[in-house]
Scaffold this active site. Structure first.
Site, mmCIF file in Angstrom:
data_model
loop_
_atom_site.group_PDB
_atom_site.id
_atom_site.type_symbol
_atom_site.label_atom_id
_atom_site.label_comp_id
_atom_site.label_asym_id
_atom_site.label_seq_id
_atom_site.Cartn_x
_atom_site.Cartn_y
_atom_site.Cartn_z
ATOM 1 N N ARG A 26 30.222 -9.163 -16.820
ATOM 2 C CA ARG A 26 31.220 -9.391 -16.204
ATOM 3 C C ARG A 26 32.542 -9.145 -16.912
ATOM 4 O O ARG A 26 33.468 -9.985 -16.664
ATOM 5 C CB ARG A 26 31.395 -10.160 -14.940
ATOM 6 C CG ARG A 26 30.220 -8.592 -14.355
ATOM 7 C CD ARG A 26 31.332 -7.267 -13.571
ATOM 8 N NE ARG A 26 30.083 -7.001 -12.193
ATOM 9 C CZ ARG A 26 30.961 -6.583 -11.287
ATOM 10 N NH1 ARG A 26 31.597 -7.839 -10.956
ATOM 11 N NH2 ARG A 26 30.101 -6.799 -10.453
ATOM 12 N N ARG A 30 38.086 -8.413 -13.801
ATOM 13 C CA ARG A 30 39.548 -8.895 -12.835
ATOM 14 C C ARG A 30 41.188 -9.990 -13.661
ATOM 15 O O ARG A 30 41.565 -10.282 -12.781
ATOM 16 C CB ARG A 30 39.257 -9.336 -11.404
ATOM 17 C CG ARG A 30 39.759 -7.506 -10.432
ATOM 18 C CD ARG A 30 39.423 -7.694 -9.622
ATOM 19 N NE ARG A 30 37.486 -8.330 -9.293
ATOM 20 C CZ ARG A 30 37.436 -7.544 -8.027
ATOM 21 N NH1 ARG A 30 37.588 -7.410 -7.050
ATOM 22 N NH2 ARG A 30 35.933 -8.196 -8.564
ATOM 23 N N ARG A 39 43.972 -1.171 -15.291
ATOM 24 C CA ARG A 39 42.930 -0.771 -13.591
ATOM 25 C C ARG A 39 44.638 -0.181 -13.278
ATOM 26 O O ARG A 39 44.499 0.770 -12.166
ATOM 27 C CB ARG A 39 42.765 -1.421 -13.125
ATOM 28 C CG ARG A 39 42.376 -1.065 -12.439
ATOM 29 C CD ARG A 39 41.691 -2.010 -10.846
ATOM 30 N NE ARG A 39 42.292 -2.969 -10.565
ATOM 31 C CZ ARG A 39 41.993 -4.150 -9.059
ATOM 32 N NH1 ARG A 39 40.909 -3.865 -9.184
ATOM 33 N NH2 ARG A 39 42.880 -4.379 -8.875
ATOM 34 N N ASP A 76 29.900 1.680 -14.222
ATOM 35 C CA ASP A 76 29.786 0.483 -13.091
ATOM 36 C C ASP A 76 28.503 0.807 -12.229
ATOM 37 O O ASP A 76 27.815 2.431 -12.188
ATOM 38 C CB ASP A 76 30.329 0.271 -11.494
ATOM 39 C CG ASP A 76 30.468 -0.361 -10.671
ATOM 40 O OD1 ASP A 76 30.706 -1.252 -10.397
ATOM 41 O OD2 ASP A 76 29.516 -0.363 -9.632
ATOM 42 N N TYR A 153 21.794 -0.910 -2.233
ATOM 43 C CA TYR A 153 23.200 0.101 -2.025
ATOM 44 C C TYR A 153 23.202 1.363 -1.137
ATOM 45 O O TYR A 153 23.983 1.871 -0.433
ATOM 46 C CB TYR A 153 24.207 -0.181 -2.979
ATOM 47 C CG TYR A 153 24.828 -1.041 -4.134
ATOM 48 C CD1 TYR A 153 25.365 -2.175 -3.038
ATOM 49 C CD2 TYR A 153 24.344 -1.857 -4.385
ATOM 50 C CE1 TYR A 153 26.458 -3.210 -3.649
ATOM 51 C CE2 TYR A 153 24.514 -2.856 -5.068
ATOM 52 C CZ TYR A 153 25.491 -4.275 -4.176
ATOM 53 O OH TYR A 153 25.661 -4.719 -5.123
HETATM 54 O O1 CP3 Z 1 29.513 -7.060 -17.208
HETATM 55 C C1 CP3 Z 1 30.255 -5.668 -18.375
HETATM 56 O O2 CP3 Z 1 31.821 -6.473 -17.989
HETATM 57 C C2 CP3 Z 1 30.800 -4.219 -17.741
HETATM 58 C C3 CP3 Z 1 31.365 -3.657 -16.086
HETATM 59 C C4 CP3 Z 1 30.332 -3.752 -15.544
HETATM 60 C C5 CP3 Z 1 30.906 -3.628 -13.708
HETATM 61 N N1 CP3 Z 1 30.129 -3.304 -12.679
HETATM 62 C C6 CP3 Z 1 32.635 -3.106 -13.614
HETATM 63 C C7 CP3 Z 1 32.831 -3.783 -12.365
HETATM 64 C C8 CP3 Z 1 29.179 -3.579 -14.391
HETATM 65 C C9 CP3 Z 1 27.891 -4.230 -15.823
HETATM 66 C C10 CP3 Z 1 28.962 -4.043 -13.494
HETATM 67 C C11 CP3 Z 1 27.295 -4.171 -12.384
HETATM 68 C C12 CP3 Z 1 27.651 -3.793 -11.515
HETATM 69 N N2 CP3 Z 1 28.131 -3.483 -10.648
HETATM 70 C C13 CP3 Z 1 26.186 -4.615 -10.847
HETATM 71 C C14 CP3 Z 1 25.248 -5.526 -11.201
HETATM 72 C C15 CP3 Z 1 26.392 -6.873 -12.244
HETATM 73 C C16 CP3 Z 1 25.947 -8.019 -11.395
HETATM 74 O O3 CP3 Z 1 26.866 -8.393 -11.227
HETATM 75 O O4 CP3 Z 1 25.495 -8.093 -10.577
HETATM 76 C C17 CP3 Z 1 26.802 -4.540 -9.200
HETATM 77 C C18 CP3 Z 1 25.911 -4.793 -8.220
HETATM 78 C C19 CP3 Z 1 27.258 -3.769 -9.314
HETATM 79 C C20 CP3 Z 1 27.817 -3.038 -7.720
HETATM 80 C C21 CP3 Z 1 29.945 -3.502 -7.646
HETATM 81 N N3 CP3 Z 1 30.473 -2.956 -8.555
HETATM 82 C C22 CP3 Z 1 30.129 -3.805 -6.748
HETATM 83 C C23 CP3 Z 1 29.880 -4.987 -5.724
HETATM 84 C C24 CP3 Z 1 31.606 -4.313 -6.791
HETATM 85 C C25 CP3 Z 1 32.654 -5.042 -6.141
HETATM 86 C C26 CP3 Z 1 32.142 -6.592 -6.089
HETATM 87 C C27 CP3 Z 1 33.619 -7.123 -7.160
HETATM 88 O O5 CP3 Z 1 33.204 -7.999 -7.856
HETATM 89 O O6 CP3 Z 1 34.982 -6.761 -6.702
HETATM 90 C C28 CP3 Z 1 31.701 -3.540 -7.978
HETATM 91 C C29 CP3 Z 1 33.066 -3.287 -8.335
HETATM 92 C C30 CP3 Z 1 33.424 -3.257 -10.142
HETATM 93 N N4 CP3 Z 1 32.451 -3.482 -11.053
HETATM 94 C C31 CP3 Z 1 34.590 -4.559 -10.358
HETATM 95 C C32 CP3 Z 1 34.339 -4.244 -12.255
HETATM 96 C C33 CP3 Z 1 35.083 -4.575 -13.158
HETATM 97 C C34 CP3 Z 1 35.705 -4.872 -9.704
HETATM 98 C C35 CP3 Z 1 36.718 -3.585 -9.488
HETATM 99 C C36 CP3 Z 1 38.023 -3.754 -9.498
HETATM 100 O O7 CP3 Z 1 38.184 -4.488 -10.505
HETATM 101 O O8 CP3 Z 1 38.352 -4.140 -8.188
#
Ligand code: CP3
Length: 355
Positions: A26, A30, A39, A76, A153
């Site tokens: 990640r 944000r 974004r 994602d 999910y």
């Molecule tokens: O690592 C990186 O920088 C690459 C980008 C990346 C994102 N999601 C961007 C993201 C990666 C590799 C993921 C994978 C992801 N997505 C996982 C597995 C990794 C982990 O953290 O265990 C999972 C479970 C998800 C599903 C997901 N996506 C959730 C549950 C959420 C909401 C939770 C939150 O943090 O708000 C997301 C959203 C998400 N994916 C964001 C980002 C940058 C936040 C979205 C925003 O900008 O508001």
């Protein structure tokens, strides 16, 4: 086959490196003001994922700002269920929503067999754009969710604390869950192979929720489907280079030996596993990635440096360590803390190690 020159790829293949490479799960997100600006420009998170120019910008932001040793595709894991026909929304503050949730065998049968070249063409386009912009400065990592994690999910309809629906399905109707996992093994294998063909130089499978399963259930419902994916991956890129496979299963340190035997090149560990012991347990069969607690980033820069050095010393001066956190950066982190971490890792050498 020619040896890679990037230290991240070399460490994945347990080749000697000048220092331990670092990237951070990640790393784009944000906590970076420049991410929030892009974004906003995109409108919302999913539109950002689907815009190759803007997704490329946010992929490069942390690489440019901190000098990390790898970039990770900005996307994602949930774009795969969407491509299979489910509705996907990121509701403000409540996390992702997949609609309608999978419950009956008929719901599984309705899922589409994906053609990633068409159904996820925007991801392929982003990969090509990032590779062009990176110009071989650092390697690009592609990724997917594991079948089990994606299934949570899809069956829960979003995030869950208890996993009651999918666990109910697992115990009462295991054949329905298995049919869903089979579909996902096929989709993820196709998706990662397409990413490799379009230029990602390593892939990571995220099993974020493997750790909620019992011991035997993890082996049967999560690890087995990841093993089938690893077996189905094209392990060389279009340029003939080896494409390492990283398996990250959170909360699964007790399964380390079995994960190491899955055919992957690297196992990602969370902070609950002892890294020094982990290295001995895998006996040089795989590289290890991790595993500092992300919460350390809320401490002072001095404490961050000490913890980073502790992690580096735990693995020791052996080939095959990729520094990372044990899970993703949290949004409340600050860029200053991440900079302190990257400096600590990149400035460390075993020769001049301070205690
Ligand atoms: O690592 C990186 O920088 C690459 C980008 C990346 C994102 N999601 C961007 C993201 C990666 C590799 C993921 C994978 C992801 N997505 C996982 C597995 C990794 C982990 O953290 O265990 C999972 C479970 C998800 C599903 C997901 N996506 C959730 C549950 C959420 C909401 C939770 C939150 O943090 O708000 C997301 C959203 C998400 N994916 C964001 C980002 C940058 C936040 C979205 C925003 O900008 O508001």
């Amino acid at each position: 086959m020619p040896e890679p020159h990037h230290r991240f790829l070399r460490a994945c293949l347990r080749l000697p490196t000048d220092r331990v490479p670092i990237w951070i799960m990640r790393q784009a997100g944000r906590y970076l003001p420049e991410y929030m600006a892009v974004r906003k420009q995109a409108g919302d998170f999913l539109s950002l994922c689907k815009n190759p120019e803007l997704a490329t910008q946010v992929t490069l932001q942390p690489v440019d700002r901190f000098g990390l040793d790898a970039a990770i595709l900005f996307s994602d894991i949930l774009v795969v269920p969407e491509a299979m026909g489910m509705g996907l929304n990121f509701g403000l503050g409540e996390g992702p929503i997949l609609d309608p949730a999978i419950n009956a065998p008929g719901d599984v049968e309705k899922l589409r067999v994906i053609d990633p070249e068409q159904d996820l063409d925007y991801v392929m386009n982003t990969i090509r754009t990032i590779r062009r912009e990176l110009a071989d400065r650092v390697p690009l990592i592609g990724f997917s969710g594991s079948p089990w994690t994606l299934a949570t999910y899809m069956v829960e309809g979003g995030s869950s604390k208890t996993f009651s629906r999918i666990k109910g399905m697992m115990y009462d109707r295991p054949e329905v869950l298995q049919a869903l996992l089979d579909r996902l093994v096929d989709a993820v294998t196709r998706y990662l192979n397409a990413q490799i063909r379009h230029g990602v130089q390593a892939v990571q499978i995220f099993d974020t929720w493997g750790g909620v399963l019992g011991h035997d259930e993890f082996l049967e419902f999560s690890l087995e489907s990841m093993r089938r994916i690893v077996a189905g991956l094209e392990r060389t890129g279009p340029d003939g280079a080896v494409v390492p496979v990283i398996l990250f299963a959170k909360g699964c340190g007790s399964h380390l030996e079995r994960m190491a035997a899955s055919g992957c090149d690297v196992v990602g560990l969370d902070w609950t596993t002892d890294l020094a012991q982990a290295r001995l347990r895998v006996e040089g069969r795989v590289a290890l990635q991790g595993n500092m607690d992300p919460a350390v980033l809320s401490a002072t820069p001095e404490r961050i440096r000490r913890e980073a050095e502790r992690t580096l010393k735990a693995y020791g001066p052996h080939p095959g360590h990729v520094f990372n956190l044990g899970h993703g950066i949290t949004p409340d982190c600050t860029p200053r803390k991440v900079a302190a971490l990257v400096e600590a890792v990149q400035g460390f050498s075993f020769g001049s190690a301070s205690s």
